[in-house]
Design an enzyme around this catalytic site. Structure first.
Site: not given
Ligand code: GLN
Length: 490
Positions: A78, A153, A177
């Site tokens: 990532k 994400s 994510s």
């Molecule tokens: N969807 C969650 C957020 O936007 C989690 C994102 C993540 O785990 N990086 O904060």
């Protein structure tokens, strides 16, 4: 043999037996990326030259019998993980030209174990999102159906594994994510216990919630990668000193004992969450039956503060983000707006132009929640709720070894469907946020398909530092369910 079908484990075997070289495998995957990634958009950067150099070195190491657990195996990262000499954008324009001077600890560990870094994957800007639509570079498509999001994400990493552009990938999970895109893309995603894996060199979103973890084609590969990336790191004071077991033993444990003697809890509050998709309900229900057949006792448990999880998370995460992202000011890193009247104007212009909409929204919410007059009412209260959530889990784990739940209330949604509706987007995180709030591990394992043919996973959450039970149950489940369409045609 199709190179792109190889898992970490099967690639390891063929490489060691000299049936495949790392250069052949890496070249095949690079070609596949070149051919198909235009449709999927899983990578931001592919460094062909470097990947092939690493592959060549791995082949030499194999010839010299200097073999580690990932020698010669192509892995994607990532683009929130710092890679020395390779651009690390965090999906943001503000880091468009940022080339780190050092490797994140986990990148160093991957390299020390012989891995080939095949590329850096797309993500929601600074990992803020649930769909990988918030990247400044591209929108990633779900390899199963390109009209749909891959989740987020870490959508680029999950899509890259599902599209078989790499043997495995790493993602990060602050509120789901890793697990949620893994579920939407039909691959395995493991968020380790907070502190299990060093965060040094991971660009922080919300430091008390962030964890790095594997996204893989199967559970065994998740165990192999977790073995490599776990452990204390003097550069990360929040990394734990708890012993790291050999996670491969989880697989042997299943082979020897099946899942007999294990107890799974199903939180009654999760079943009454509004708007759970019927396909998700069915897959979840069937998953429970499979686990029961494997010897798991299923019990109803209670997580009474479930209804406050989304609200508390969306105060705590933006608060930490507003503080963490203050460092991107045009002076120290990346993008700087040069046409500015003075220093303050330069900060303003840089941040206005460098950050995207969702990141700005979070910085504003977080700054507000932490401001002198509102701290107690927002951040203070959310922190108290977090403690209650932790206590819910401690109590629940008195009665079970792991908690079984859906990963997301619905399968992947269409690109564009929720992008103008942040609240709906935030609510899709209901089942994944708690593991981060409580610091416990969670795994998402493919469990079925929706009526539209999109993958659906199930989640298992475990006690702190008990990834072993999740890998054991996850492996048993995966082996038993034997999904027919394991990977999409692209
Ligand atoms: N969807 C969650 C957020 O936007 C989690 C994102 C993540 O785990 N990086 O904060």
């Amino acid at each position: 043999m199709e190179y792109h079908e190889l898992t970490v484990e099967s690639a390891q075997k063929l490489l060691c037996e000299h049936k495949v070289s790392s250069v052949e495998l890496t070249t095949a995957l690079l070609d596949r990326i070149e051919k198909y990634d235009e449709k999927i958009g899983s990578f931001i950067t592919v460094d062909k030259k470097r990947a092939l150099e690493q592959a060549k070195k791995a082949d030499q190491d194999i010839a010299d019998n200097n073999i580690f657990s990932l020698t010669g195996i192509p892995i994607a990262l990532k683009d929130l993980l710092c890679t020395k000499g390779i651009k690390t954008t965090c999906g943001s324009k503000i880091l468009d030209n940022f080339i780190p001077e050092y490797d994140a600890t986990i990148v160093k560990k991957l390299k020390d174990n012989g891995a080939v870094i095949i590329g850096k994957t797309n993500l929601d800007e600074f990992a803020m999102g649930s769909s990988t639509e918030n990247s400044a570079y591209k929108i990633t498509a779900n390899p199963w159906n390109q009209e749909y999001v891959p989740g987020g994400s870490s959508g680029g990493s999950a899509a890259a594994v599902a599209a078989r552009f790499c043997c495995a990938a790493l993602g990060t999970d602050t509120g789901g994510s890793i697990r949620q895109p893994a579920s939407h893309c039909g691959v395995v995603g493991l968020k380790p216990t907070y502190g299990r894996v060093s965060r040094y060199g991971l660009v922080s979103y919300a430091s008390s919630l962030d964890q790095i973890g594997p996204i893989t084609k199967n559970v065994k590969d998740a165990a192999i990668l977790l073995n490599v990336i776990s452990g204390n790191d003097k550069n990360d004071s929040t990394s734990s000193r708890v012993d790291v077991p050999d996670f491969n033993l989880a697989i042997d444990l299943f082979e020897k004992k099946s899942l007999k003697g294990m107890t799974a809890g199903i939180p009654k509050e999760y079943l009454s969450v509004d708007g759970i998709d019927p396909d998700v309900k069915k897959v979840f229900h069937d998953a429970g039956k499979i686990l029961e057949d494997l010897g798991v006792e299923i019990k109803e448990i209670s997580l009474p503060h479930t209804e406050y999880v989304v609200a508390a998370y969306y105060i705590i995460a933006p608060s930490e983000a507003s503080s963490n992202l203050a460092r991107f000011d045009g002076v120290k890193y990346g993008f700087r707006e040069k046409r500015a009247d003075d220093l303050i104007d330069m900060y303003k212009q840089t941040k206005s132009k460098g950050f995207g909409m969702e990141v700005k929204r979070r910085i504003m919410i977080g700054t507000y929640a932490l401001s002198a007059g509102y701290y107690d009412a927002y951040y203070g209260r959310a922190s108290k709720v977090r403690t209650l959530i932790m206590e819910d889990f401690s109590k629940a784990f008195g009665a079970c070894d792991f908690i079984l739940s859906p990963v997301a209330p619905a399968p992947a949604f269409k690109i564009g469907e929720n992008i103008d509706d942040p609240l709906t987007m935030y609510l899709t995180d209901i089942f994944t946020l708690s593991a981060n709030m409580a610091g416990i591990p969670g795994i998402s394992v493919p469990a079925g398909y929706s009526s539209k043919g999109l993958p659906i996973g199930i989640q298992m959450m475990g006690k702190k530092f008990d990834e072993m039970s999740l890998l054991r149950a996850g492996h048993g489940f995966e082996k038993t369910i034997q999904l027919d369409k394991r990977f999409p045609k692209i």
